[in-house]
Design an enzyme around this catalytic site. Sequence first.
Site, PDB file in Angstrom:
ATOM      1  N   LYS A 131       0.859  -1.195   0.000  1.00 59.83           N
ATOM      2  CA  LYS A 131       0.000   0.000   0.000  1.00 59.83           C
ATOM      3  C   LYS A 131       0.884   1.229   0.000  1.00 59.83           C
ATOM      4  O   LYS A 131       1.892   1.259   0.715  1.00 59.83           O
ATOM      5  CB  LYS A 131      -0.858  -0.005   1.273  1.00 59.83           C
ATOM      6  CG  LYS A 131      -2.081   0.875   1.200  1.00 59.83           C
ATOM      7  CD  LYS A 131      -3.149   0.266   0.332  1.00 59.83           C
ATOM      8  CE  LYS A 131      -4.538   0.837   0.591  1.00 59.83           C
ATOM      9  NZ  LYS A 131      -5.527   0.150  -0.282  1.00 59.83           N
ATOM     10  N   THR A 173      -4.358  -5.048   1.083  1.00 53.82           N
ATOM     11  CA  THR A 173      -3.617  -3.794   1.269  1.00 53.82           C
ATOM     12  C   THR A 173      -4.448  -2.809   2.093  1.00 53.82           C
ATOM     13  O   THR A 173      -3.902  -1.956   2.785  1.00 53.82           O
ATOM     14  CB  THR A 173      -3.193  -3.167  -0.078  1.00 53.82           C
ATOM     15  OG1 THR A 173      -4.349  -2.717  -0.769  1.00 53.82           O
ATOM     16  CG2 THR A 173      -2.402  -4.159  -0.924  1.00 53.82           C
ATOM     17  N   ASP A 174      -5.743  -2.942   2.048  1.00 53.84           N
ATOM     18  CA  ASP A 174      -6.597  -2.104   2.896  1.00 53.84           C
ATOM     19  C   ASP A 174      -6.335  -2.387   4.379  1.00 53.84           C
ATOM     20  O   ASP A 174      -6.309  -1.471   5.204  1.00 53.84           O
ATOM     21  CB  ASP A 174      -8.070  -2.346   2.547  1.00 53.84           C
ATOM     22  CG  ASP A 174      -8.974  -1.350   3.244  1.00 53.84           C
ATOM     23  OD1 ASP A 174      -8.843  -0.140   2.949  1.00 53.84           O
ATOM     24  OD2 ASP A 174      -9.763  -1.759   4.119  1.00 53.84           O
ATOM     25  N   PHE A 221      29.733  29.657 -13.252  1.00 54.07           N
ATOM     26  CA  PHE A 221      29.725  28.449 -14.073  1.00 54.07           C
ATOM     27  C   PHE A 221      30.572  28.746 -15.292  1.00 54.07           C
ATOM     28  O   PHE A 221      30.130  29.405 -16.236  1.00 54.07           O
ATOM     29  CB  PHE A 221      28.299  28.035 -14.448  1.00 54.07           C
ATOM     30  CG  PHE A 221      28.255  26.728 -15.195  1.00 54.07           C
ATOM     31  CD1 PHE A 221      28.825  25.583 -14.652  1.00 54.07           C
ATOM     32  CD2 PHE A 221      27.674  26.636 -16.443  1.00 54.07           C
ATOM     33  CE1 PHE A 221      28.810  24.368 -15.335  1.00 54.07           C
ATOM     34  CE2 PHE A 221      27.645  25.434 -17.143  1.00 54.07           C
ATOM     35  CZ  PHE A 221      28.217  24.293 -16.580  1.00 54.07           C
ATOM     36  N   GLN A 267      27.612  20.672  -9.319  1.00 57.10           N
ATOM     37  CA  GLN A 267      28.432  19.495  -9.019  1.00 57.10           C
ATOM     38  C   GLN A 267      29.384  19.820  -7.862  1.00 57.10           C
ATOM     39  O   GLN A 267      29.515  19.040  -6.894  1.00 57.10           O
ATOM     40  CB  GLN A 267      29.240  19.087 -10.258  1.00 57.10           C
ATOM     41  CG  GLN A 267      28.444  18.452 -11.383  1.00 57.10           C
ATOM     42  CD  GLN A 267      27.869  19.422 -12.399  1.00 57.10           C
ATOM     43  OE1 GLN A 267      27.531  20.563 -12.075  1.00 57.10           O
ATOM     44  NE2 GLN A 267      27.707  18.982 -13.637  1.00 57.10           N
ATOM     45  N   ASN A 269      18.682  21.799 -11.461  1.00 55.64           N
ATOM     46  CA  ASN A 269      19.021  23.195 -11.725  1.00 55.64           C
ATOM     47  C   ASN A 269      17.766  23.955 -12.146  1.00 55.64           C
ATOM     48  O   ASN A 269      17.155  23.627 -13.156  1.00 55.64           O
ATOM     49  CB  ASN A 269      20.074  23.238 -12.839  1.00 55.64           C
ATOM     50  CG  ASN A 269      20.676  24.614 -13.001  1.00 55.64           C
ATOM     51  OD1 ASN A 269      20.215  25.574 -12.387  1.00 55.64           O
ATOM     52  ND2 ASN A 269      21.699  24.709 -13.833  1.00 55.64           N
TER      53      ASN A 269
HETATM   54  O1  LIG Z   1      25.969  23.987 -12.188  1.00 55.38           O
HETATM   55  C1  LIG Z   1      25.792  23.663 -13.382  1.00 55.38           C
HETATM   56  N1  LIG Z   1      26.248  22.468 -13.833  1.00 55.38           N
HETATM   57  C2  LIG Z   1      26.072  22.043 -15.136  1.00 55.38           C
HETATM   58  O2  LIG Z   1      26.518  20.930 -15.516  1.00 55.38           O
HETATM   59  C3  LIG Z   1      25.403  22.932 -15.999  1.00 55.38           C
HETATM   60  N2  LIG Z   1      25.070  22.863 -17.319  1.00 55.38           N
HETATM   61  C4  LIG Z   1      24.408  24.013 -17.633  1.00 55.38           C
HETATM   62  O3  LIG Z   1      23.960  24.277 -18.780  1.00 55.38           O
HETATM   63  N3  LIG Z   1      24.325  24.820 -16.544  1.00 55.38           N
HETATM   64  C5  LIG Z   1      24.930  24.172 -15.504  1.00 55.38           C
HETATM   65  N4  LIG Z   1      25.133  24.522 -14.203  1.00 55.38           N
END
Ligand SMILES: O=c1[nH]c(=O)c2[nH]c(=O)[nH]c2[nH]1
Length: 324
Positions: A23, A83-84, A193, A259, A285
């Site tokens: 459930k 499951t009830d 970035f 990352q 993101n």
């Molecule tokens: O922090 C990010 N990692 C990515 O791998 C990525 N790729 C992207 O287009 N923007 C971002 N920003």
Amino acid sequence: MSYNNETDTGRGGTDRRTMNYGKEQVAVYRTYANPLEGVRTIPESSFDGRDNILFGLEVRVQFEGEEFLPSFSEADNTTVVATDSMKNFVLHQAGEYEGATAEGFLHFVGTEFLETYPHVEAVTMSATEYPFDERPVPGDDGFDPSDLVFRVSDDESAFGEIYLEREGDELRFEEQTSGVTEIELVKVKENSFTGYVQDEYTTLPEREDRALYISLDVFWTYSDPEDALGDEPQRYVPAEQVRDIAQVVFHEVNSNSIQDLIYQIGLRVLERYPQLESVNFEANNRTWIEVRDDLDGDAKVLREPPRPTGYQQFSMDRSDLEEQ
Ligand SMILES: O=c1[nH]c(=O)c2[nH]c(=O)[nH]c2[nH]1
């Protein structure tokens, strides 16, 4: 990775077919559960316990056992616990549980299931917490949290999963996952970035400074699964503290990607909690797109990003900490 929607646990090896049932979306609320007290505090968080005046969970139950085969292959329901009935069982046990954590409740109910139904070989119990916030009301000296009125929140929520299996007359508890899901954080500047692959497919401009909006699920496992239950509060890792670590590291670190950011959060979590074996992330993101950067100072105008969206998954264990 979606722990709570997993339908095939993959346990039992390749020689065994997938066979389970259960459930899900069992909503259960308990008022005046026992408070969580005596947790260890960490520098990143003011969280030191919760009253549990209002405790809500969405629970998922999954049964496994060879004796269920005839219910699939021969339309024979002799062994089937409806499951009830599972739902009623969970609701009843919410009144019996004397602990203070979601994981402890799941372990308690799982144990009761296996003790009540001897033909069930293994049970997976998972739950996502329904978050409620204390509301400030005027007190004798400023505002105090109301012990009566709570805001129904759509904030991040704690997650727990435990797997219990029968081994002869004993029950074996070796697998658990705890977590906090749907953390959503925006940092308005001091994120970059840059340095990514530039080729004929690249249209994204490098950013030395961007506003970064992430949604984040964090999961963790303990070296000793018993520590997940909260019976020894000093060894319990509260989801609220992990959430707070994520926001503090986000504040402190000028990251060059999501990352990079989640790696730094993972290191901090492993550092703070030696009792943990691993930390797993799923990030998304949601970064807004800049529309105007011609304003004074750091001011910008931004808009929602279009689909599609990016994501990052990463798992870490103590060896990542040792490499630092
Ligand atoms: O922090 C990010 N990692 C990515 O791998 C990525 N790729 C992207 O287009 N923007 C971002 N920003």
